[in-house]
Design a protein around this motif. Structure first.
Motif, mmCIF file in Angstrom:
data_model
loop_
_atom_site.group_PDB
_atom_site.id
_atom_site.type_symbol
_atom_site.label_atom_id
_atom_site.label_comp_id
_atom_site.label_asym_id
_atom_site.label_seq_id
_atom_site.Cartn_x
_atom_site.Cartn_y
_atom_site.Cartn_z
ATOM 1 N N ARG A 27 0.830 -1.209 0.000
ATOM 2 C CA ARG A 27 0.000 0.000 0.000
ATOM 3 C C ARG A 27 0.862 1.255 0.000
ATOM 4 O O ARG A 27 1.951 1.275 0.563
ATOM 5 N N LEU A 28 0.364 2.300 -0.653
ATOM 6 C CA LEU A 28 1.057 3.589 -0.693
ATOM 7 C C LEU A 28 0.811 4.338 0.612
ATOM 8 O O LEU A 28 -0.300 4.325 1.144
ATOM 9 N N SER A 29 1.830 5.017 1.103
ATOM 10 C CA SER A 29 1.690 5.738 2.365
ATOM 11 C C SER A 29 0.945 7.059 2.202
ATOM 12 O O SER A 29 0.328 7.532 3.147
ATOM 13 N N ASN A 30 0.993 7.657 1.029
ATOM 14 C CA ASN A 30 0.367 8.958 0.834
ATOM 15 C C ASN A 30 -0.261 9.063 -0.561
ATOM 16 O O ASN A 30 0.134 9.924 -1.351
ATOM 17 N N PRO A 31 -1.242 8.226 -0.865
ATOM 18 C CA PRO A 31 -1.821 8.247 -2.213
ATOM 19 C C PRO A 31 -2.687 9.485 -2.437
ATOM 20 O O PRO A 31 -3.196 10.080 -1.492
ATOM 21 N N HIS A 32 -2.830 9.859 -3.691
ATOM 22 C CA HIS A 32 -3.768 10.925 -4.044
ATOM 23 C C HIS A 32 -5.200 10.438 -3.869
ATOM 24 O O HIS A 32 -6.100 11.228 -3.612
ATOM 25 N N SER A 33 -5.389 9.129 -4.033
ATOM 26 C CA SER A 33 -6.720 8.548 -3.917
ATOM 27 C C SER A 33 -6.627 7.089 -3.520
ATOM 28 O O SER A 33 -5.689 6.390 -3.904
ATOM 29 N N THR A 34 -7.623 6.645 -2.760
ATOM 30 C CA THR A 34 -7.794 5.228 -2.434
ATOM 31 C C THR A 34 -9.247 4.880 -2.700
ATOM 32 O O THR A 34 -10.153 5.572 -2.226
ATOM 33 N N VAL A 35 -9.452 3.825 -3.463
ATOM 34 C CA VAL A 35 -10.813 3.380 -3.795
ATOM 35 C C VAL A 35 -10.903 1.876 -3.578
ATOM 36 O O VAL A 35 -10.018 1.128 -4.006
ATOM 37 N N LYS A 36 -11.975 1.460 -2.920
ATOM 38 C CA LYS A 36 -12.262 0.035 -2.753
ATOM 39 C C LYS A 36 -13.520 -0.286 -3.559
ATOM 40 O O LYS A 36 -14.530 0.402 -3.445
ATOM 41 N N LYS A 37 -13.411 -1.316 -4.388
ATOM 42 C CA LYS A 37 -14.557 -1.787 -5.182
ATOM 43 C C LYS A 37 -14.810 -3.252 -4.824
ATOM 44 O O LYS A 37 -13.874 -4.006 -4.552
ATOM 45 N N ARG A 38 -16.083 -3.609 -4.849
ATOM 46 C CA ARG A 38 -16.485 -4.973 -4.512
ATOM 47 C C ARG A 38 -17.421 -5.491 -5.589
ATOM 48 O O ARG A 38 -18.284 -4.757 -6.083
ATOM 49 N N ALA A 39 -17.239 -6.746 -5.940
ATOM 50 C CA ALA A 39 -18.134 -7.416 -6.890
ATOM 51 C C ALA A 39 -19.224 -8.120 -6.081
ATOM 52 O O ALA A 39 -18.947 -9.087 -5.374
ATOM 53 N N PRO A 40 -20.460 -7.636 -6.149
ATOM 54 C CA PRO A 40 -21.503 -8.170 -5.283
ATOM 55 C C PRO A 40 -21.847 -9.638 -5.521
ATOM 56 O O PRO A 40 -22.206 -10.335 -4.577
ATOM 57 N N LEU A 41 -21.717 -10.132 -6.737
ATOM 58 C CA LEU A 41 -22.090 -11.522 -7.001
ATOM 59 C C LEU A 41 -21.179 -12.531 -6.323
ATOM 60 O O LEU A 41 -21.625 -13.587 -5.903
ATOM 61 N N CYS A 42 -19.895 -12.201 -6.224
ATOM 62 C CA CYS A 42 -18.957 -13.186 -5.667
ATOM 63 C C CYS A 42 -18.252 -12.698 -4.402
ATOM 64 O O CYS A 42 -17.588 -13.484 -3.743
ATOM 65 N N GLY A 43 -18.362 -11.417 -4.089
ATOM 66 C CA GLY A 43 -17.736 -10.894 -2.887
ATOM 67 C C GLY A 43 -16.285 -10.490 -3.041
ATOM 68 O O GLY A 43 -15.657 -10.053 -2.082
ATOM 69 N N SER A 44 -15.730 -10.637 -4.232
ATOM 70 C CA SER A 44 -14.347 -10.198 -4.458
ATOM 71 C C SER A 44 -14.241 -8.697 -4.207
ATOM 72 O O SER A 44 -15.196 -7.957 -4.435
ATOM 73 N N ALA A 45 -13.060 -8.262 -3.769
ATOM 74 C CA ALA A 45 -12.829 -6.838 -3.518
ATOM 75 C C ALA A 45 -11.403 -6.472 -3.899
ATOM 76 O O ALA A 45 -10.485 -7.273 -3.731
ATOM 77 N N VAL A 46 -11.252 -5.256 -4.405
ATOM 78 C CA VAL A 46 -9.940 -4.706 -4.731
ATOM 79 C C VAL A 46 -9.888 -3.284 -4.199
ATOM 80 O O VAL A 46 -10.806 -2.496 -4.425
ATOM 81 N N THR A 47 -8.818 -2.976 -3.483
ATOM 82 C CA THR A 47 -8.558 -1.612 -3.028
ATOM 83 C C THR A 47 -7.353 -1.103 -3.805
ATOM 84 O O THR A 47 -6.318 -1.766 -3.843
ATOM 85 N N VAL A 48 -7.509 0.059 -4.420
ATOM 86 C CA VAL A 48 -6.438 0.665 -5.217
ATOM 87 C C VAL A 48 -6.002 1.969 -4.566
ATOM 88 O O VAL A 48 -6.840 2.806 -4.225
ATOM 89 N N ASP A 49 -4.695 2.121 -4.388
ATOM 90 C CA ASP A 49 -4.068 3.390 -4.013
ATOM 91 C C ASP A 49 -3.426 3.922 -5.284
ATOM 92 O O ASP A 49 -2.758 3.175 -6.011
ATOM 93 N N LEU A 50 -3.607 5.221 -5.534
ATOM 94 C CA LEU A 50 -3.138 5.777 -6.800
ATOM 95 C C LEU A 50 -2.580 7.178 -6.620
ATOM 96 O O LEU A 50 -3.131 7.978 -5.864
ATOM 97 N N CYS A 51 -1.506 7.448 -7.327
ATOM 98 C CA CYS A 51 -0.983 8.800 -7.479
ATOM 99 C C CYS A 51 -0.928 9.099 -8.969
ATOM 100 O O CYS A 51 -0.598 8.224 -9.774
ATOM 101 N N VAL A 52 -1.261 10.324 -9.311
ATOM 102 C CA VAL A 52 -1.275 10.766 -10.698
ATOM 103 C C VAL A 52 -0.342 11.953 -10.844
ATOM 104 O O VAL A 52 -0.359 12.869 -10.012
ATOM 105 N N ALA A 53 0.472 11.941 -11.888
ATOM 106 C CA ALA A 53 1.346 13.073 -12.212
ATOM 107 C C ALA A 53 1.301 13.289 -13.718
ATOM 108 O O ALA A 53 1.436 12.326 -14.490
#
Length: 150
Positions: A27-53
């Motif tokens: 995980r990034l210590s100081n991301p510009h954004s963090t988003v968690k998405k979940r797939a409701p049918l199977c319960g899978s989840a992904v959290t993304v930390d992102l920096c943009v330049a």
């Protein structure tokens, strides 16, 4: 009807190898954004930390709690995401969706390795998991752009 042969093709050695080696998972210590998405049918989840330049992904991290198919997709995304623009990520996501749902071709390079997931076309309940990494990245890109420019 799904057969044992279909399931064997679905969980190929290549898919399992990708799932076992997901890059950029610290995980990034100081991301510009963090988003968690979940797939409701199977319960899978992904959290993304992102920096943009300069309109491109400069730093990326992902925490993936998904089936092997979602993990394989996240592995390909993680290996190719640095330096990509939002438009490139959106194109990859749209092409992946079309590949899964409309028998479209595999996404263009650099995300062309997602073609390994073609056997998942017949497993609609897994499509959400496969799309999670790109969907979360797009949401994080939008959030980072909005918060950086507000």
């Amino acid at each position: 009807m799904t057969t044992d042969a279909d399931l064997f093709k679905l969980y190929s050695t290549r898919i399992l190898a990708l799932a076992a080696d997901i890059p950029l998972t610290d995980r990034l210590s100081n991301p510009h954004s963090t988003v968690k998405k979940r797939a409701p049918l199977c319960g899978s989840a992904v959290t993304v930390d992102l920096c943009v330049a300069d309109g491109r992904v400069s730093k990326f991290a992902q925490d993936v709690k998904a089936c092997a198919l979602g993990q394989a997709a996240a592995s390909v995304v993680g290996a190719n995401i640095i330096g990509r623009t939002r438009a490139e990520v959106e194109t990859a996501r749209n092409q992946l969706r079309a590949m899964l749902k409309s028998d479209g071709p595999a996404p263009d390079a650099p995300f062309n390795e997602l073609e390994v997931l073609i056997p998942a076309r017949g497993f609609a309940n897994r499509h959400g998991s496969i799309l999670l990494a790109l969907d979360a990245t797009l949401d994080a890109f939008d959030d980072a752009t909005n918060s950086c420019c507000a």
